[in-house]
Design a protein around this motif. Structure first.
Motif, PDB file in Angstrom:
ATOM      1  N   VAL A  36       0.828  -1.198   0.000  1.00 20.30           N
ATOM      2  CA  VAL A  36       0.000   0.000   0.000  1.00 20.30           C
ATOM      3  C   VAL A  36       0.871   1.261   0.000  1.00 20.30           C
ATOM      4  N   LEU A  37       1.973   1.198   0.715  1.00 22.21           N
ATOM      5  CA  LEU A  37       2.851   2.357   0.818  1.00 22.21           C
ATOM      6  C   LEU A  37       3.773   2.509  -0.390  1.00 22.21           C
ATOM      7  N   GLY A  38       3.814   1.494  -1.252  1.00 23.49           N
ATOM      8  CA  GLY A  38       4.689   1.539  -2.417  1.00 23.49           C
ATOM      9  C   GLY A  38       6.154   1.340  -2.085  1.00 23.49           C
ATOM     10  N   ILE A  39       6.419   0.492  -1.082  1.00 29.98           N
ATOM     11  CA  ILE A  39       7.787   0.229  -0.626  1.00 29.98           C
ATOM     12  C   ILE A  39       8.109  -1.231  -0.886  1.00 29.98           C
ATOM     13  N   ASP A  40       9.337  -1.507  -1.282  1.00 29.72           N
ATOM     14  CA  ASP A  40       9.775  -2.893  -1.447  1.00 29.72           C
ATOM     15  C   ASP A  40       9.535  -3.641  -0.133  1.00 29.72           C
ATOM     16  N   PRO A  41       8.891  -4.803  -0.177  1.00 33.26           N
ATOM     17  CA  PRO A  41       8.534  -5.498   1.070  1.00 33.26           C
ATOM     18  C   PRO A  41       9.733  -5.900   1.921  1.00 33.26           C
ATOM     19  N   ASP A  42      10.837  -6.272   1.285  1.00 32.55           N
ATOM     20  CA  ASP A  42      12.019  -6.640   2.065  1.00 32.55           C
ATOM     21  C   ASP A  42      12.611  -5.428   2.776  1.00 32.55           C
ATOM     22  N   VAL A  43      12.617  -4.302   2.079  1.00 36.66           N
ATOM     23  CA  VAL A  43      13.120  -3.069   2.686  1.00 36.66           C
ATOM     24  C   VAL A  43      12.235  -2.665   3.873  1.00 36.66           C
ATOM     25  N   PHE A  44      10.928  -2.762   3.671  1.00 30.33           N
ATOM     26  CA  PHE A  44       9.990  -2.393   4.729  1.00 30.33           C
ATOM     27  C   PHE A  44      10.120  -3.339   5.922  1.00 30.33           C
ATOM     28  N   TYR A  45      10.220  -4.636   5.657  1.00 27.81           N
ATOM     29  CA  TYR A  45      10.342  -5.610   6.754  1.00 27.81           C
ATOM     30  C   TYR A  45      11.602  -5.343   7.569  1.00 27.81           C
ATOM     31  N   THR A  46      12.702  -5.078   6.897  1.00 27.52           N
ATOM     32  CA  THR A  46      13.953  -4.804   7.600  1.00 27.52           C
ATOM     33  C   THR A  46      13.812  -3.572   8.492  1.00 27.52           C
ATOM     34  N   ALA A  47      13.154  -2.549   7.975  1.00 32.83           N
ATOM     35  CA  ALA A  47      12.964  -1.329   8.754  1.00 32.83           C
ATOM     36  C   ALA A  47      12.052  -1.564   9.956  1.00 32.83           C
ATOM     37  N   MET A  48      10.985  -2.333   9.751  1.00 29.97           N
ATOM     38  CA  MET A  48      10.072  -2.613  10.859  1.00 29.97           C
ATOM     39  C   MET A  48      10.743  -3.483  11.920  1.00 29.97           C
ATOM     40  N   ALA A  49      11.464  -4.509  11.476  1.00 27.85           N
ATOM     41  CA  ALA A  49      12.159  -5.370  12.432  1.00 27.85           C
ATOM     42  C   ALA A  49      13.213  -4.590  13.205  1.00 27.85           C
ATOM     43  N   GLY A  50      13.932  -3.745  12.507  1.00 32.77           N
ATOM     44  CA  GLY A  50      14.982  -2.982  13.155  1.00 32.77           C
ATOM     45  C   GLY A  50      14.459  -1.951  14.137  1.00 32.77           C
ATOM     46  N   SER A  51      13.241  -1.475  13.909  1.00 33.07           N
ATOM     47  CA  SER A  51      12.662  -0.466  14.792  1.00 33.07           C
ATOM     48  C   SER A  51      11.849  -1.061  15.933  1.00 33.07           C
ATOM     49  N   PHE A  52      11.803  -2.375  16.025  1.00 37.62           N
ATOM     50  CA  PHE A  52      10.993  -3.028  17.048  1.00 37.62           C
ATOM     51  C   PHE A  52      11.279  -2.517  18.461  1.00 37.62           C
ATOM     52  N   PRO A  53      12.548  -2.410  18.882  1.00 39.69           N
ATOM     53  CA  PRO A  53      12.788  -1.943  20.260  1.00 39.69           C
ATOM     54  C   PRO A  53      12.221  -0.553  20.524  1.00 39.69           C
ATOM     55  N   GLN A  54      12.215   0.294  19.510  1.00 40.12           N
ATOM     56  CA  GLN A  54      11.657   1.633  19.684  1.00 40.12           C
ATOM     57  C   GLN A  54      10.132   1.629  19.582  1.00 40.12           C
ATOM     58  N   ARG A  55       9.611   0.823  18.665  1.00 42.35           N
ATOM     59  CA  ARG A  55       8.161   0.805  18.474  1.00 42.35           C
ATOM     60  C   ARG A  55       7.426   0.324  19.713  1.00 42.35           C
ATOM     61  N   ILE A  56       7.985  -0.650  20.426  1.00 42.45           N
ATOM     62  CA  ILE A  56       7.251  -1.219  21.565  1.00 42.45           C
ATOM     63  C   ILE A  56       7.297  -0.350  22.809  1.00 42.45           C
ATOM     64  N   VAL A  57       8.079   0.713  22.787  1.00 50.02           N
ATOM     65  CA  VAL A  57       8.045   1.648  23.910  1.00 50.02           C
ATOM     66  C   VAL A  57       7.464   2.999  23.481  1.00 50.02           C
ATOM     67  N   GLY A  58       6.772   3.007  22.358  1.00 52.87           N
ATOM     68  CA  GLY A  58       6.035   4.183  21.934  1.00 52.87           C
ATOM     69  C   GLY A  58       6.852   5.312  21.368  1.00 52.87           C
ATOM     70  N   ALA A  59       8.062   5.008  20.903  1.00 59.98           N
ATOM     71  CA  ALA A  59       8.945   6.074  20.443  1.00 59.98           C
ATOM     72  C   ALA A  59       8.413   6.817  19.232  1.00 59.98           C
ATOM     73  N   TYR A  60       7.605   6.139  18.406  1.00 60.53           N
ATOM     74  CA  TYR A  60       7.110   6.761  17.183  1.00 60.53           C
ATOM     75  C   TYR A  60       5.675   7.266  17.291  1.00 60.53           C
ATOM     76  N   GLY A  61       4.991   6.911  18.369  1.00 57.60           N
ATOM     77  CA  GLY A  61       3.597   7.301  18.496  1.00 57.60           C
ATOM     78  C   GLY A  61       2.654   6.207  18.034  1.00 57.60           C
ATOM     79  N   ASP A  62       1.478   6.599  17.560  1.00 56.65           N
ATOM     80  CA  ASP A  62       0.466   5.623  17.181  1.00 56.65           C
ATOM     81  C   ASP A  62       0.821   4.954  15.850  1.00 56.65           C
TER      82      ASP A  62
END
Length: 237
Positions: A36-62
């Motif tokens: 939907v975002l028009g991003i390569d899925p592997d690139v997006f997955y890597t970014a999401m996985a890498g941001s997991f420690p920040q995402r689970i403590v609310g660093a990015y918001g909703d």
């Protein structure tokens, strides 16, 4: 000395109350959001996985703010309409990943009928918090505590103290039940709770999805949640 009777059971969420095999659907779910975002899925997955420690403590918001931040990190600039569509897709994918473990809801219901208070302590990102009230788990959990809301992650002792306090039950009268990620059992032990390992032996390969695996192995173990009421009864309650 005989342990104090327990009055509450605190559960981990992913891989404990949820179907452990559902974790295999996380990457396809991320791929749908990436599409939907028009991003390569592997690139997006890597970014999401890498941001997991920040995402689970609310660093990015909703969820919307998180997807926008990750999209920009991947070189995309979604329009408001595209971002809104991506959030809907992302929530649908998250729902698939959190489908209930077979028998889990019945087991939690049984424990409630036996008189136990029920708590949840989950390292999670915004999706679960935003959808919690609509999930089948919500009516069965007296006190849910989410890392995203508390801005802390397991095994932070403050999380265990928080769930015990909100349950109104001392930590030494709480069981903690989880599949062993995030050093959760060691955290529970240090907090004074009695940890139980859900081995997930019927789900080969799911251990690879655990983050920060626990070096402490509790003496109490079950292969499936349906064994839990008997274990608690046998252990002196």
């Amino acid at each position: 000395m005989r342990p104090l009777p327990s009055r509450a059971v605190v559960f981990d969420f992913f891989g404990t109350l949820t179907d452990p095999a559902a974790e295999q659907e996380r990457r396809p779910a991320f791929a749908a959001t990436a599409g939907v975002l028009g991003i390569d899925p592997d690139v997006f997955y890597t970014a999401m996985a890498g941001s997991f420690p920040q995402r689970i403590v609310g660093a990015y918001g909703d969820t919307a703010a998180t997807l926008l931040a990750v999209a920009k990190a991947c070189g995309a600039s979604p329009t408001p309409a595209t971002l809104e569509a991506a959030v809907r897709t992302h929530h649908a994918g998250a729902e698939r990943v959190r489908r209930p473990r077979e028998g889990a809801l019945d087991t939690v219901g049984t424990l409630r009928r036996l008189g136990y208070r029920t708590g949840l302590l989950s390292d999670c990102s915004s999706e679960l918090c935003e959808a919690w009230a609509t999930t089948p788990y919500a009516p069965l959990i007296d006190v849910p505590v989410f890392s995203w809301r508390e801005r802390r992650r397991k095994p932070d002792p403050a999380l265990y103290a928080t769930v015990a306090a909100r349950l109104g039950v001392p930590a030494n009268e709480c069981w903690y039940v989880g599949d062993g990620g995030s050093r959760e059992h060691d955290g529970a032990r240090r907090a004074g709770m009695r940890p139980v390992l859900v081995t997930n032996v019927a789900y080969p390969g799911v251990a690879a999805f655990r983050t920060d695996p626990d070096g402490f192995i509790p003496p109490h173990k079950v292969d499936e949640l349906s064994e839990l009421p008997a274990l608690l009864s046998y252990s002196g309650d």
